[in-house]
Write a protein that holds these residues in place. Sequence first.
Motif, PDB file in Angstrom:
ATOM      1  N   ARG A  95       0.855  -1.188   0.000  1.00 14.30           N
ATOM      2  CA  ARG A  95       0.000   0.000   0.000  1.00 14.30           C
ATOM      3  C   ARG A  95       0.887   1.233   0.000  1.00 14.30           C
ATOM      4  NH1 ARG A  95      -1.812   3.450   3.841  1.00 14.30           N
ATOM      5  NH2 ARG A  95      -0.802   2.277   5.517  1.00 14.30           N
ATOM      6  N   SER A 101      -4.623   6.185  -3.692  1.00 17.71           N
ATOM      7  CA  SER A 101      -4.783   4.767  -3.315  1.00 17.71           C
ATOM      8  C   SER A 101      -4.201   4.438  -1.960  1.00 17.71           C
ATOM      9  CB  SER A 101      -4.120   3.881  -4.378  1.00 17.71           C
ATOM     10  OG  SER A 101      -4.720   4.077  -5.637  1.00 17.71           O
ATOM     11  N   ASP A 103      -5.340   4.186   0.848  1.00 13.69           N
ATOM     12  CA  ASP A 103      -6.161   3.395   1.762  1.00 13.69           C
ATOM     13  C   ASP A 103      -6.416   1.984   1.263  1.00 13.69           C
ATOM     14  OD1 ASP A 103      -8.045   6.375   2.298  1.00 13.69           O
ATOM     15  OD2 ASP A 103      -6.472   5.517   3.564  1.00 13.69           O
ATOM     16  N   THR A 104      -5.757   1.588   0.190  1.00 19.40           N
ATOM     17  CA  THR A 104      -6.051   0.302  -0.442  1.00 19.40           C
ATOM     18  C   THR A 104      -4.829  -0.591  -0.443  1.00 19.40           C
ATOM     19  OG1 THR A 104      -7.717   1.313  -1.866  1.00 19.40           O
ATOM     20  CG2 THR A 104      -6.846  -0.823  -2.545  1.00 19.40           C
ATOM     21  N   GLN A 105      -5.030  -1.828  -0.034  1.00 21.26           N
ATOM     22  CA  GLN A 105      -3.962  -2.826  -0.097  1.00 21.26           C
ATOM     23  C   GLN A 105      -4.089  -3.611  -1.398  1.00 21.26           C
ATOM     24  OE1 GLN A 105      -3.508  -5.189   3.492  1.00 21.26           O
ATOM     25  NE2 GLN A 105      -4.165  -3.462   4.765  1.00 21.26           N
ATOM     26  N   TYR A 106      -2.963  -3.752  -2.087  1.00 18.58           N
ATOM     27  CA  TYR A 106      -2.921  -4.484  -3.348  1.00 18.58           C
ATOM     28  C   TYR A 106      -2.214  -5.812  -3.101  1.00 18.58           C
ATOM     29  CZ  TYR A 106      -4.363  -0.068  -5.325  1.00 18.58           C
ATOM     30  OH  TYR A 106      -5.069   1.072  -5.600  1.00 18.58           O
TER      31      TYR A 106
END
Lengths: 116, 111
Positions: A95, A101, A103-106
Motif C-alpha cells: 500500500r 490509493s 487506503d487500499t492494499q494491493y
Amino acid sequence: EAGVTQFPSHSVIEKGQTVTLRCDPISGHDNLYWYRRVMGKEIKFLLHFVKESKQDESGMPNNRFLAERTGGTYSTLKVQPAELEDSGVYFCASRPASGASRDTQYFGPGTRLTVL
Amino acid sequence: AQSVTQPDIHITVSEGASLELRCNYSYGATPYLFWYVQSPGQGLQLLLKYFSGDTLVQGIKGFEAEFKRSQSSFNLRKPSVHWSDAAEYFCAVGGVHKLSFGAGTTVTVRA
C-alpha cells in the motif's frame, strides 16, 4: 506498473525443513503486509512493515516465523522449522503511503505452501 | 474486535442471472470495507471499496455494493453474471492497516 509479485508460487517441503517466501511490493509502496489462509479458512493478518520497520506483528503465529524487509524493498518470510499446520496460502500486499490509493492494499498472487 | 461473516460458502447461479453475496461485519468505528475476488490461479483483485459518502459504490466488472450501517452489512451485487465471474469472493473490513476477511464465497456459474 507491475503488481505485487511473490515467489515461489508453490512450495512443497517436509516437516522440519526451512522455507523462505519472497514478496516484491509495488515500487514505491512503503507499506507491506503478510497474510495467510489456512485450510480454506479466513485470510488472516500476519504482520505489517512500514519501510524496513515492523509496525505490527501481532498476527505472527509463533517464533518459527521470521519476516524481514531489509532496505525497505522486498520482504521475506521464513518458516523454520516448518510444521504441518503451516500449510496454506501466504499472501503479500502493499500500500502506498500517500496518494489516491493510500487506503487500499494491493495483493499478490500468493504462495501455496504444503508441508508434508 | 473486527470480524466479517460471509454466510454463504457456495453459490451457484445461471449465466445472465443476478448475483448477491452477503457480508456482515463487526467493527468499532467507521469501517473501511472491501470486496476482493480471486479467480482460479490468480491473486486477490480489488473489486470495490467503501470509506465514506455515497453508500452505493460501483466497482469493476459491473459489480456494486451497498453499505448499510444499521444492518452492519456490505452486500455485493451484479445484475447479470458472466461465466468469467466464477471465482471466490472475499469481503474485508478494517482501518488503513490490518484487514479482517470473511471465509469467502465461491461462485459457480452454470451455462
